[in-house]
Design an enzyme around this catalytic site. Structure first.
Site, short mmCIF file in Angstrom:
data_model
loop_
_atom_site.label_atom_id
_atom_site.label_comp_id
_atom_site.label_asym_id
_atom_site.label_seq_id
_atom_site.Cartn_x
_atom_site.Cartn_y
_atom_site.Cartn_z
N LYS A 54 49.38 49.10 31.93
CA LYS A 54 48.21 48.76 32.75
C LYS A 54 48.49 47.49 33.55
O LYS A 54 49.26 46.63 33.13
CB LYS A 54 47.00 48.56 31.84
CG LYS A 54 45.66 48.44 32.57
CD LYS A 54 44.54 48.34 31.57
CE LYS A 54 43.18 48.30 32.27
NZ LYS A 54 43.02 47.11 33.13
N GLY A 55 47.86 47.36 34.70
CA GLY A 55 48.05 46.17 35.52
C GLY A 55 47.57 44.90 34.82
O GLY A 55 46.55 44.91 34.13
N LYS A 59 53.89 43.28 32.67
CA LYS A 59 55.01 44.20 32.84
C LYS A 59 56.20 43.52 33.51
O LYS A 59 57.34 43.67 33.07
CB LYS A 59 54.58 45.41 33.69
CG LYS A 59 53.50 46.26 33.11
CD LYS A 59 53.27 47.50 33.95
CE LYS A 59 52.93 47.19 35.39
NZ LYS A 59 51.64 46.49 35.53
N THR A 60 55.93 42.79 34.59
CA THR A 60 57.01 42.17 35.35
C THR A 60 57.73 41.12 34.52
O THR A 60 58.96 41.05 34.53
CB THR A 60 56.46 41.54 36.64
OG1 THR A 60 55.88 42.56 37.46
CG2 THR A 60 57.56 40.83 37.42
N THR A 61 56.99 40.30 33.80
CA THR A 61 57.60 39.29 32.94
C THR A 61 58.52 39.95 31.91
O THR A 61 59.64 39.49 31.67
CB THR A 61 56.52 38.46 32.23
OG1 THR A 61 55.68 37.84 33.20
CG2 THR A 61 57.15 37.39 31.36
N ASP A 83 56.73 48.63 42.15
CA ASP A 83 55.31 48.31 42.29
C ASP A 83 55.07 47.79 43.71
O ASP A 83 55.74 46.85 44.14
CB ASP A 83 54.92 47.25 41.27
CG ASP A 83 53.42 47.01 41.20
OD1 ASP A 83 52.71 47.45 42.13
OD2 ASP A 83 52.96 46.38 40.23
N GLU A 261 43.47 44.88 23.72
CA GLU A 261 42.11 45.13 24.17
C GLU A 261 41.92 46.63 24.34
O GLU A 261 42.89 47.38 24.47
CB GLU A 261 41.84 44.41 25.50
CG GLU A 261 41.84 42.90 25.40
CD GLU A 261 41.53 42.23 26.73
OE1 GLU A 261 41.30 42.96 27.73
OE2 GLU A 261 41.53 40.98 26.79
N LEU A 335 50.86 32.34 26.34
CA LEU A 335 51.55 31.09 26.64
C LEU A 335 50.65 30.14 27.42
O LEU A 335 49.76 30.57 28.16
CB LEU A 335 52.83 31.37 27.44
CG LEU A 335 53.83 32.32 26.77
CD1 LEU A 335 55.02 32.56 27.68
CD2 LEU A 335 54.28 31.78 25.42
#
Length: 360
Positions: A54-55, A59-61, A83, A261, A335
């Site tokens: 999910k956005g 994901k990118t990290t 993306d 969540e 973080l």
């Protein structure tokens, strides 16, 4: 019913897996890296690794950090963002384009961002507005091109073909995909099968409507019949090979990223089910942004808001462990700072492979 990948892993730890900070512990892999993405790193046969979910879940990290880890043990690594809202340039604090660019600080890690909606003029054949050999005017060609571009999934198709052409030429040992949100990702992963069927249909149309088909080819930028036949002969074996490799658990795997969540868990469940239907291996889940609240001398959480969020995350994290008991589940903390730049990406990468029990 979800068909889950088998695993020989020990039972996963519950809430609050926390990473060791030192990179000196990389050598002790077998015992210290559980649960983690170490299984992905150790599977030398993997050629395609997809990271998605999910956005807004990280994901990118995760994909950038995984690519960094792979660069330490593989000969050459390519990180690709499919993306439309690219973020790998922001993560590495370096501008990337649609061509592989070496990531600063690494000798064998390259990255590229694909934007199918923006194509250079030299990528699409153009006979201007004059008369072409088929007798169709430039206006007719423009109309046919617009029609082709309006077909459902055409953006994903362009992305796929651009990726495959580059990968074929540049022989990277492993490719990591930073994918778009779930719906776009599933369409992208179905591209090899779609292309294989599409090329078969084109051959069928050619045999049924020869003369008309020959006139339409230059109009949509495909070229003459001989050119089309040559492209199909060259492309179809590659597409079939990619189609097989995407569905081979020894060659491809998908890493799901989520947060603890409800909506993210629901999206992860949907993603796992759809990947199973596509016969794409998935047995890793990264649960990101887990809150680790400060406690007083009595062990009570000092912040009421943090305590409330901690209870919510604990509930859904337990559900994740119960639902995906045969998956490798990696837990990463929330973080205090954003992950951006070489040092921060390296630090987050250690979270994916070095897990210890949370201090109470």
């Amino acid at each position: 019913t979800i068909i889950m990948a088998a695993s020989d892993e020990e039972p996963r730890s519950k809430l609050g897996a926390q990473a060791a900070a030192s990179s000196d512990d990389f050598a002790d892999e077998e015992l210290e890296l559980e649960p983690s993405l170490d299984n992905v790193l150790q599977q030398d046969s993997l050629k395609w690794i997809f990271v998605g979910g999910k956005g807004g879940v990280g994901k990118t990290t995760c994909s950038c950090s995984l690519a960094v880890l792979l660069s330490k043990i593989r000969e050459s690594v390519l990180l690709i963002s499919t993306d439309p809202a690219h973020n790998i340039s922001d993560t590495f604090d370096q501008k990337f384009t649609k061509y592989p660019t070496k990531v600063r600080g690494y000798h064998n890690l390259y990255a590229m961002e694909i934007d199918p909606a923006v194509m250079d003029a030299d990528e699409i054949p153009n006979e201007e507005l004059g008369q072409n050999p088929s007798g169709l005017t430039g206006l007719a060609r423009e109309l046919m091109t617009e029609f082709a571009d309006s077909l459902p999934g055409i953006d994903e198709a362009k992305s796929f073909m651009q990726v495959m052409s580059l990968v074929k030429e540049l022989h990277f040992t492993v490719v990591v995909f930073d994918t778009a949100p779930t719906g776009h990702t599933l369409r992208f992963l179905s591209m090899p099968s779609l292309f294989e069927k599409g090329l078969g249909k084109m051959s069928q149309l050619k045999s049924q409507f020869g003369s008309i088909f020959d006139q339409l080819l230059p109009a949509i930028g495909v070229g003459e019949e001989a050119s089309l036949k040559s492209r199909m002969t060259e492309t179809l074996p590659v597409i079939k090979q990619i189609n097989e490799e995407f569905r081979d658990p020894d060659k491809s795997t998908f890493v799901c990223v989520c947060i603890a969540e409800f909506l993210s868990l629901y999206e992860t469940e949907r993603l796992v089910q759809e990947l199973t239907k596509l016969n794409i291996d998935v047995h890793n889940i990264v649960v990101n942004q887990l809150l680790q609240p400060e406690r007083d001398s009595n062990g009570e959480v000092m912040c009421k808001m943090c305590a409330a969020r901690h209870r919510i995350q604990s509930k859904y994290l337990e559900q994740i462990h119960d639902l995906y008991e045969d998956f490798n589940i990696t837990e990463c903390p929330l973080l205090a700072e954003e992950v951006r730049g070489h040092d921060k990406v390296e630090a987050f990468a250690r979270l994916l492979v070095q897990q210890t029990d949370k201090q109470q």
